[in-house]
Design an enzyme around this catalytic site. Sequence first.
Site, short mmCIF file in Angstrom:
data_model
loop_
_atom_site.label_atom_id
_atom_site.label_comp_id
_atom_site.label_asym_id
_atom_site.label_seq_id
_atom_site.Cartn_x
_atom_site.Cartn_y
_atom_site.Cartn_z
N SER A 13 4.38 -0.09 -0.08
CA SER A 13 4.75 1.18 -0.70
C SER A 13 6.22 1.50 -0.46
O SER A 13 6.77 2.43 -1.07
CB SER A 13 3.88 2.31 -0.16
OG SER A 13 3.84 2.31 1.26
N ASP A 64 2.01 -5.05 5.23
CA ASP A 64 1.39 -5.53 4.00
C ASP A 64 1.94 -6.89 3.59
O ASP A 64 3.16 -7.13 3.68
CB ASP A 64 1.66 -4.56 2.85
CG ASP A 64 0.67 -3.41 2.81
OD1 ASP A 64 -0.47 -3.58 3.31
OD2 ASP A 64 1.03 -2.35 2.27
N GLU A 81 -4.86 -7.15 -0.31
CA GLU A 81 -5.73 -6.45 -1.24
C GLU A 81 -6.77 -7.38 -1.86
O GLU A 81 -6.49 -8.56 -2.12
CB GLU A 81 -4.89 -5.81 -2.35
CG GLU A 81 -3.89 -4.78 -1.86
CD GLU A 81 -3.06 -4.17 -2.97
OE1 GLU A 81 -2.18 -3.34 -2.66
OE2 GLU A 81 -3.27 -4.53 -4.16
N GLU A 92 -9.23 2.87 -0.68
CA GLU A 92 -8.27 3.74 -1.37
C GLU A 92 -8.84 4.30 -2.67
O GLU A 92 -9.33 3.55 -3.52
CB GLU A 92 -6.97 2.99 -1.66
CG GLU A 92 -5.92 3.85 -2.35
CD GLU A 92 -4.54 3.23 -2.40
OE1 GLU A 92 -3.62 3.86 -2.96
OE2 GLU A 92 -4.37 2.11 -1.86
#
Length: 280
Positions: free
Chosen positions: A53, A91, A122, A190
Amino acid sequence: MSHQTPTQPKKSVTCLQATVDQGGKLVMITAYDAPTAQIADAAGVDVILVGDSVGNVCLGFENTIPVTMAMMCHHLEAVARVRPRAFLMADLPFLAYHLSVEDALRNAGRLIQSGAQAVKLEGGGENRITVIRALIDAGIPVMGHLGLTPQSLHSIGGHKVQGKERAQATQLVEEAKKLETAGCFSVLLECIPTELAARVTEALTVFTIGIGAGKNCSGQVLVFHDILGIHPGTPPKFVRKYMDGFNQMVTSLTQWSSDVKMGIYPSDQESYSLTKVAKK
């Protein structure tokens, strides 16, 4: 600067799970540089995530997809230098683990060598499971990430709630179980319905972290800049702003600018003078 003391050892996966097993809740926040990491650690958070992010929060991108490994390592190293007491994760960015297991191992290894104690990636499909098993076999702890997966925003139709339909919800629960079986120490959920997050949390023995997933997860994560209201505009529904940072900082800088233009700043108090000897 370090916040580590003999009474406050560096947090680990084991102590995070122990907190949850004892009925506690975990607090996780993003950080992208030394100052934000120091602030987060001083606040006593359990986990600091150097998230991809950083792309839309700090670097001006519209989403996380343009973020590279070089960018992630740069920001991770800045956070790691303050040696936070909090557990430090990073991440794996887009395409860092999609092409091959070898790529995933190499890139995850770079993050660990740059200071991370674990990585997050992810998805829960078979390809991800293969990668996760390889990472864990190499001694790299992995957090899974299901629901709204920002790196796949083009295929999931943008930033919207996931798992609202029965089939999608059932699939998400099954993927979460597969992530745990593969060895993930935790799963981030999420933007999914509260009830679904509760089902997943109940189905797993490892802890869950929620963002836009209701109160029944084992812990919560938010973006540093969202909590403090540093960006203008309306935040997502799941964000609670604890500070109007943007407007407060604009007000302060506007006052300073005015003081400069009016000759009020700097005053004698903010200036240096020659010593009495030098004046003679």
